[in-house]
Design a protein around this motif. Sequence first.
Motif, PDB file in Angstrom:
ATOM      1  N   GLN B  26       0.804  -1.218   0.000  1.00 56.73           N
ATOM      2  CA  GLN B  26       0.000   0.000   0.000  1.00 56.73           C
ATOM      3  C   GLN B  26       0.842   1.276   0.000  1.00 56.73           C
ATOM      4  O   GLN B  26       0.270   2.364   0.030  1.00 56.73           O
ATOM      5  CB  GLN B  26      -0.915   0.051   1.236  1.00 56.73           C
ATOM      6  CG  GLN B  26      -1.388  -1.271   1.751  1.00 56.73           C
ATOM      7  CD  GLN B  26      -2.485  -1.850   0.894  1.00 56.73           C
ATOM      8  OE1 GLN B  26      -3.312  -1.113   0.387  1.00 56.73           O
ATOM      9  NE2 GLN B  26      -2.480  -3.150   0.711  1.00 56.73           N
ATOM     10  N   VAL B  27       2.143   1.166   0.007  1.00 60.61           N
ATOM     11  CA  VAL B  27       2.947   2.390   0.083  1.00 60.61           C
ATOM     12  C   VAL B  27       2.583   3.315  -1.071  1.00 60.61           C
ATOM     13  O   VAL B  27       2.212   2.875  -2.149  1.00 60.61           O
ATOM     14  CB  VAL B  27       4.469   2.100   0.009  1.00 60.61           C
ATOM     15  CG1 VAL B  27       4.979   1.624   1.342  1.00 60.61           C
ATOM     16  CG2 VAL B  27       4.783   1.141  -1.094  1.00 60.61           C
ATOM     17  N   SER B  28       2.706   4.611  -0.791  1.00 62.23           N
ATOM     18  CA  SER B  28       2.298   5.573  -1.800  1.00 62.23           C
ATOM     19  C   SER B  28       3.256   5.558  -2.983  1.00 62.23           C
ATOM     20  O   SER B  28       4.469   5.406  -2.837  1.00 62.23           O
ATOM     21  CB  SER B  28       2.241   6.967  -1.184  1.00 62.23           C
ATOM     22  OG  SER B  28       3.326   7.745  -1.619  1.00 62.23           O
ATOM     23  N   LEU B  29       2.694   5.725  -4.158  1.00 59.82           N
ATOM     24  CA  LEU B  29       3.508   5.693  -5.371  1.00 59.82           C
ATOM     25  C   LEU B  29       4.477   6.867  -5.395  1.00 59.82           C
ATOM     26  O   LEU B  29       5.607   6.745  -5.891  1.00 59.82           O
ATOM     27  CB  LEU B  29       2.606   5.725  -6.604  1.00 59.82           C
ATOM     28  CG  LEU B  29       1.702   4.495  -6.766  1.00 59.82           C
ATOM     29  CD1 LEU B  29       0.950   4.564  -8.078  1.00 59.82           C
ATOM     30  CD2 LEU B  29       2.504   3.208  -6.691  1.00 59.82           C
ATOM     31  N   LYS B  30       4.062   7.995  -4.861  1.00 58.68           N
ATOM     32  CA  LYS B  30       4.971   9.144  -4.828  1.00 58.68           C
ATOM     33  C   LYS B  30       6.196   8.826  -3.997  1.00 58.68           C
ATOM     34  O   LYS B  30       7.308   9.265  -4.302  1.00 58.68           O
ATOM     35  CB  LYS B  30       4.241  10.372  -4.266  1.00 58.68           C
ATOM     36  CG  LYS B  30       3.201  10.898  -5.231  1.00 58.68           C
ATOM     37  CD  LYS B  30       2.711  12.302  -4.885  1.00 58.68           C
ATOM     38  CE  LYS B  30       1.676  12.713  -5.938  1.00 58.68           C
ATOM     39  NZ  LYS B  30       1.132  14.060  -5.727  1.00 58.68           N
ATOM     40  N   GLU B  31       5.989   8.073  -2.937  1.00 53.82           N
ATOM     41  CA  GLU B  31       7.117   7.739  -2.087  1.00 53.82           C
ATOM     42  C   GLU B  31       8.083   6.803  -2.806  1.00 53.82           C
ATOM     43  O   GLU B  31       9.304   6.926  -2.662  1.00 53.82           O
ATOM     44  CB  GLU B  31       6.619   7.086  -0.801  1.00 53.82           C
ATOM     45  CG  GLU B  31       7.735   6.899   0.198  1.00 53.82           C
ATOM     46  CD  GLU B  31       7.211   6.549   1.576  1.00 53.82           C
ATOM     47  OE1 GLU B  31       5.984   6.666   1.785  1.00 53.82           O
ATOM     48  OE2 GLU B  31       8.031   6.146   2.412  1.00 53.82           O
ATOM     49  N   ILE B  32       7.546   5.885  -3.569  1.00 53.69           N
ATOM     50  CA  ILE B  32       8.404   4.993  -4.349  1.00 53.69           C
ATOM     51  C   ILE B  32       9.252   5.821  -5.314  1.00 53.69           C
ATOM     52  O   ILE B  32      10.472   5.630  -5.420  1.00 53.69           O
ATOM     53  CB  ILE B  32       7.559   3.955  -5.119  1.00 53.69           C
ATOM     54  CG1 ILE B  32       6.913   2.983  -4.124  1.00 53.69           C
ATOM     55  CG2 ILE B  32       8.405   3.204  -6.123  1.00 53.69           C
ATOM     56  CD1 ILE B  32       5.940   2.021  -4.764  1.00 53.69           C
ATOM     57  N   ALA B  33       8.589   6.771  -5.989  1.00 54.77           N
ATOM     58  CA  ALA B  33       9.321   7.616  -6.931  1.00 54.77           C
ATOM     59  C   ALA B  33      10.402   8.412  -6.204  1.00 54.77           C
ATOM     60  O   ALA B  33      11.537   8.531  -6.686  1.00 54.77           O
ATOM     61  CB  ALA B  33       8.353   8.563  -7.632  1.00 54.77           C
ATOM     62  N   HIS B  40       7.487  11.556  -9.751  1.00 55.02           N
ATOM     63  CA  HIS B  40       6.363  10.613  -9.729  1.00 55.02           C
ATOM     64  C   HIS B  40       5.680  10.562 -11.082  1.00 55.02           C
ATOM     65  O   HIS B  40       5.061   9.555 -11.435  1.00 55.02           O
ATOM     66  CB  HIS B  40       5.380  10.975  -8.620  1.00 55.02           C
ATOM     67  CG  HIS B  40       4.713  12.302  -8.799  1.00 55.02           C
ATOM     68  ND1 HIS B  40       5.257  13.469  -8.307  1.00 55.02           N
ATOM     69  CD2 HIS B  40       3.583  12.648  -9.431  1.00 55.02           C
ATOM     70  CE1 HIS B  40       4.471  14.471  -8.628  1.00 55.02           C
ATOM     71  NE2 HIS B  40       3.457  14.003  -9.306  1.00 55.02           N
ATOM     72  N   GLY B  41       5.790  11.647 -11.843  1.00 55.30           N
ATOM     73  CA  GLY B  41       5.242  11.633 -13.198  1.00 55.30           C
ATOM     74  C   GLY B  41       5.841  10.508 -14.031  1.00 55.30           C
ATOM     75  O   GLY B  41       5.150   9.836 -14.795  1.00 55.30           O
ATOM     76  N   THR B  42       7.135  10.309 -13.841  1.00 53.68           N
ATOM     77  CA  THR B  42       7.812   9.243 -14.579  1.00 53.68           C
ATOM     78  C   THR B  42       7.277   7.876 -14.205  1.00 53.68           C
ATOM     79  O   THR B  42       7.079   7.012 -15.063  1.00 53.68           O
ATOM     80  CB  THR B  42       9.323   9.311 -14.303  1.00 53.68           C
ATOM     81  OG1 THR B  42       9.796  10.576 -14.756  1.00 53.68           O
ATOM     82  CG2 THR B  42      10.057   8.210 -15.018  1.00 53.68           C
ATOM     83  N   LEU B  43       7.032   7.706 -12.917  1.00 55.37           N
ATOM     84  CA  LEU B  43       6.476   6.421 -12.491  1.00 55.37           C
ATOM     85  C   LEU B  43       5.153   6.155 -13.203  1.00 55.37           C
ATOM     86  O   LEU B  43       4.937   5.070 -13.760  1.00 55.37           O
ATOM     87  CB  LEU B  43       6.278   6.435 -10.972  1.00 55.37           C
ATOM     88  CG  LEU B  43       5.928   5.092 -10.315  1.00 55.37           C
ATOM     89  CD1 LEU B  43       6.257   5.142  -8.824  1.00 55.37           C
ATOM     90  CD2 LEU B  43       4.462   4.728 -10.494  1.00 55.37           C
ATOM     91  N   GLY B  48       2.031   3.270 -15.065  1.00 56.48           N
ATOM     92  CA  GLY B  48       0.610   3.546 -15.242  1.00 56.48           C
ATOM     93  C   GLY B  48      -0.249   3.328 -14.016  1.00 56.48           C
ATOM     94  O   GLY B  48      -1.179   4.066 -13.771  1.00 56.48           O
ATOM     95  N   SER B  49       0.041   2.298 -13.248  1.00 60.15           N
ATOM     96  CA  SER B  49      -0.792   2.036 -12.076  1.00 60.15           C
ATOM     97  C   SER B  49      -0.011   1.221 -11.051  1.00 60.15           C
ATOM     98  O   SER B  49       0.975   0.562 -11.384  1.00 60.15           O
ATOM     99  CB  SER B  49      -2.044   1.256 -12.458  1.00 60.15           C
ATOM    100  OG  SER B  49      -1.686  -0.081 -12.737  1.00 60.15           O
ATOM    101  N   ARG B  50      -0.456   1.305  -9.842  1.00 61.64           N
ATOM    102  CA  ARG B  50       0.135   0.503  -8.779  1.00 61.64           C
ATOM    103  C   ARG B  50       0.075  -0.984  -9.123  1.00 61.64           C
ATOM    104  O   ARG B  50       1.047  -1.712  -8.921  1.00 61.64           O
ATOM    105  CB  ARG B  50      -0.603   0.792  -7.473  1.00 61.64           C
ATOM    106  CG  ARG B  50      -0.677  -0.364  -6.507  1.00 61.64           C
ATOM    107  CD  ARG B  50      -1.368   0.052  -5.249  1.00 61.64           C
ATOM    108  NE  ARG B  50      -0.395   0.506  -4.301  1.00 61.64           N
ATOM    109  CZ  ARG B  50      -0.204   1.750  -3.904  1.00 61.64           C
ATOM    110  NH1 ARG B  50      -0.956   2.698  -4.373  1.00 61.64           N
ATOM    111  NH2 ARG B  50       0.720   2.034  -3.042  1.00 61.64           N
ATOM    112  N   GLU B  51      -1.056  -1.427  -9.642  1.00 60.70           N
ATOM    113  CA  GLU B  51      -1.191  -2.843  -9.969  1.00 60.70           C
ATOM    114  C   GLU B  51      -0.100  -3.302 -10.936  1.00 60.70           C
ATOM    115  O   GLU B  51       0.498  -4.368 -10.759  1.00 60.70           O
ATOM    116  CB  GLU B  51      -2.566  -3.121 -10.595  1.00 60.70           C
ATOM    117  CG  GLU B  51      -3.653  -3.453  -9.608  1.00 60.70           C
ATOM    118  CD  GLU B  51      -4.215  -2.197  -8.936  1.00 60.70           C
ATOM    119  OE1 GLU B  51      -3.841  -1.086  -9.360  1.00 60.70           O
ATOM    120  OE2 GLU B  51      -5.003  -2.325  -7.994  1.00 60.70           O
ATOM    121  N   ALA B  52       0.136  -2.490 -11.952  1.00 59.20           N
ATOM    122  CA  ALA B  52       1.133  -2.882 -12.947  1.00 59.20           C
ATOM    123  C   ALA B  52       2.508  -2.998 -12.299  1.00 59.20           C
ATOM    124  O   ALA B  52       3.269  -3.930 -12.581  1.00 59.20           O
ATOM    125  CB  ALA B  52       1.159  -1.863 -14.082  1.00 59.20           C
TER     126      ALA B  52
END
Lengths: 206, 206
Positions: B26-33, B40-43, B48-52
Amino acid sequence: MRADAQRNAVKLREAAADLFQERGLQVSLKEIARRAGVSHGTLYNLFGSREALIDEVIADLAATRLSAAAARALASEDAWAGFAGYLTEVCELQATDPALGDVLTRRFPDASRLMAVCDNSYAATEAIIARAHQDGSLRPDFTASDLLFFLASHAPLARATAATGSDAWRRQITFMLDGLRAPTAVMVEVAALSPEEINRLLIQES
Amino acid sequence: MRADAQRNAVKLREAAADLFQERGLQVSLKEIARRAGVSHGTLYNLFGSREALIDEVIADLAATRLSAAAARALASEDAWAGFAGYLTEVCELQATDPALGDVLTRRFPDASRLMAVCDNSYAATEAIIARAHQDGSLRPDFTASDLLFFLASHAPLARATAATGSDAWRRQITFMLDGLRAPTAVMVEVAALSPEEINRLLIQES
DNA sequence: CGGTAACTTGACCGGGCGGTCAACATGTCT
DNA sequence: AGACATGTTGACCGCCCGGTCAAGTTACCG
């Protein structure tokens, strides 16, 4: 306290009680204020914190229900039946009332009355367990802390399951009480969830 | 795909793998980026999505570990030992790797490869259970769906417990396998949590 | 019927999230 | 080297949260 503040406090307590029982103790304070038809500023003014609100709204309710369950357990002739009945009853509370599930499952250190309720409840479970230890019906290595662990892990799924109208969480109680080994197993009567049902549960479980 | 995009994808996959395993799916995608040192735009552009992202990063890992556990279970001479070992092993995975805990516990319908892994895993569980049913060592009313229910309810607390360095979650496994009734109980070896330890766990369990 | 003290309100703060997209930068291919 | 396609960026959108507080309103007392 002025009369209008009094009225608002009542409205807020009612809204909080509703929402806590519908969705657990984590609902947003702004939403409680919204449901009460009052500005969130007023909520902060009258209660100051979520803990204080919980303490006023949930502590008595929880104390009543939990101590009733404990009293029934200790009044039972058979120590094992008392223990098993207590476990079942508490799980029923968790399954049907998210607020009570959270009472046992989460901690709100600043809700002093509620903390006292928890302590009493813990002491009661220790007594119930001790009684079942004494007559040899409960395995001696099982402690009140184990029971709490079980309740805490069980609460979220029991709630989610019950919310769909299913009783499937009772199966876990049966397993826990009987064990999985066939020689001592008693057959469960409740139907198992289908994989689809479980999937749905797990998706909506935030 | 341009070389720099390739590099960024690698960085993002690595960061995602780290964070998923540290803190769950569940970690935020922005944090991963952020951790990958990339916008995060690049991510969003690359995955495209967390699922992917989950599908690319976790599916293989999960498949490997889960199928290894299942294979070990089915290779066991004793059907009961296979079943019990499988349950234990999966719980160990849940306790030590939040990402794997979530794989069994949450559902990501759009992560198709991961869904396939889940299906395979479910089928394997059914086989393991069937074998133990056949030799009469497992109560016949216990199903794969019951096992999944147990795993799902157990995961969050096992994770929280393990994060404190405690093994106490193993007690629940023992209880589940042995049952609580003294006549068949086997003593657990792991120490129980103290009330204080449980309190701390429940507080930090968001 | 004042006037003051008590109370309510909602805009506002800082923070988070998922997600989008115009403007800019860079790799790549001829 | 030049030019186009491919990528990157971060400001921005809308939404949520907990929490504060100046300004406006209302109850109550004399």
